[in-house]
Motif scaffolding. Structure first.
Motif, short mmCIF file in Angstrom:
data_model
loop_
_atom_site.label_atom_id
_atom_site.label_comp_id
_atom_site.label_asym_id
_atom_site.label_seq_id
_atom_site.Cartn_x
_atom_site.Cartn_y
_atom_site.Cartn_z
N ALA A 83 1.02 -1.27 0.04
CA ALA A 83 0.02 0.00 0.10
C ALA A 83 0.91 1.03 0.03
N GLU A 87 -1.33 7.14 -4.75
CA GLU A 87 -1.20 6.31 -5.62
C GLU A 87 -0.59 7.13 -6.93
N VAL A 105 -1.05 -2.04 -3.88
CA VAL A 105 -2.37 -2.60 -3.55
C VAL A 105 -3.29 -1.86 -2.70
N GLY A 106 -3.67 -0.49 -3.28
CA GLY A 106 -4.41 0.65 -2.71
C GLY A 106 -3.52 1.24 -2.06
N THR A 107 -4.03 2.25 -1.19
CA THR A 107 -3.35 3.22 -0.34
C THR A 107 -3.14 2.70 1.12
N ALA A 110 -6.45 2.99 2.70
CA ALA A 110 -7.49 2.20 2.07
C ALA A 110 -7.00 1.29 1.10
N PRO A 111 -6.36 0.06 1.93
CA PRO A 111 -5.93 -1.02 1.05
C PRO A 111 -6.95 -1.65 0.20
N THR A 112 -6.77 -2.19 -1.11
CA THR A 112 -7.67 -2.72 -1.91
C THR A 112 -7.24 -4.52 -1.58
N GLU A 114 -8.92 -6.98 -2.94
CA GLU A 114 -8.93 -7.91 -4.31
C GLU A 114 -7.53 -7.77 -4.69
N ASP A 115 -6.86 -6.62 -4.64
CA ASP A 115 -5.39 -6.56 -5.34
C ASP A 115 -4.42 -7.42 -4.56
N TYR A 134 -9.90 -4.42 8.36
CA TYR A 134 -9.65 -5.28 7.22
C TYR A 134 -9.32 -6.84 7.65
#
Length: 311
Positions: A83, A87, A105-107, A110-112, A114-115, A134
């Motif tokens: 992260a 971005e 994989v996002g920030t 706010a990590p993503t 799915e990534d 999360y």
């Protein structure tokens, strides 16, 4: 029309179930394959979420916090995903060209999920205060270990990451090298007894960083003293309005900027107070503020050495 509406509603109801299935399938595929087809051994690590079994030799690490990214790279393990704080700026350039290829994989905020699942990690490193919500989703993908807070003493976070990665001795070597470099700079430039203040211009104010902040602690490690303020007892920073800039008076004034080479990097509120803030020096925000870890620490010390060498 009614039948079409029913089909749409049914599809919407299935989406969360399908997403969970994808994450579960990806997690199942994330087991590291060894040459002898045997599963990797594990170690037990005490964490803020209780005991977590992690791979003995993790190969596919995802980091969600800057100090975890910096430390993992410094320990010779290139994460498969990380992260980032922005971005737009991506992986910090100070980490080197190899790190530029790490998948984002996002920030940090706010990590993503799915990534993260897509890079098939065998270990995820995060922070309880930032990523607690999360945790259940992350543990469905791979063993997940959190440090308590991004405000924890950074050296302790480095030691913890070293322990999780099975490279605790190497982490101590990195911290010893940092301390030795600090001592060399202090002796070379006779910094004890002199003051230094780090200032970050943002949102129309000036943020002063104290001795418990990452860069503030590095200035103190190099022999400087941060000018005393009551806020340092509890806070790592304090905001000043520009008209109070003279309150940041110090022998060495360091000002963070996105582009230190920009002639306008140091704001007028600082340059207009030359008596209290002599010869302010612009430095790179990406490691003075956000480059927490062994590599960031060495980059800050490089700047201190360069600044003091040029007078």
């Amino acid at each position: 029309m009614l039948e079409s509406t029913r089909r749409t509603s049914a599809l919407r109801a299935r989406i969360p179930i399908l997403l969970m299935a994808v994450v579960a399938m990806t997690a199942a595929c994330s087991t590291v394959e060894r040459a002898d087809d045997t599963p990797d051994a594990t170690r037990s690590i005490a964490t803020v979420r209780g005991t977590v079994n992690v791979p003995e030799n993790p190969l596919r690490v995802v980091t969600l916090e800057p100090v975890e990214l910096d430390t993992t790279v410094a320990l010779g393990i290139m994460p498969v995903g990380t992260a980032v704080l922005s971005e737009t700026s991506g992986v910090p350039a100070y980490l080197g060209t190899d790190a530029a290829d790490i998948t984002t994989v996002g920030t940090v905020a706010a990590p993503t999920i799915e990534d993260i699942a897509a890079v098939r990690p065998d270990l995820i490193l995060g922070t309880e205060t930032r990523h607690g919500e999360y945790y259940d989703q992350l543990t469905a993908i791979a063993p997940t270990v959190f440090i308590s807070s991004q405000s924890d003493p950074w050296k302790e976070s480095v030691r913890f990451v070293g322990r999780v990665l099975g490279r605790e001795a190497n982490a101590e070597e990195l911290l010893s090298a940092y301390d030795e470099r600090c001592a060399e700079i202090a002796e070379k430039f006779d910094t004890p007894g002199k003051t230094a203040q780090l200032i970050r211009p943002r949102n129309g104010e000036l943020t002063l960083y104290g001795p418990s902040s990452f860069a503030g602690s590095t200035l103190e490690c190099a022999g400087f003293t941060t000018p005393p303020r009551p806020e340092w007892a509890e806070d790592i920073s304090v905001d000043l309005s520009p008209e109070l800039a003279a309150q940041a008076a110090a022998d060495l004034v360091v000002v963070t900027a996105t582009d230190p080479a920009d002639p306008a990097a140091v704001p007028a509120s600082i340059t207009a107070n030359a008596a209290a803030l002599p010869n302010p020096r612009a430095v790179d925000l990406s490691y003075w503020i956000t480059g927490v870890g062994p590599r960031g620490g060495q980059a800050v010390l490089d700047d201190i050495d360069r600044i003091l060498s040029t007078g």
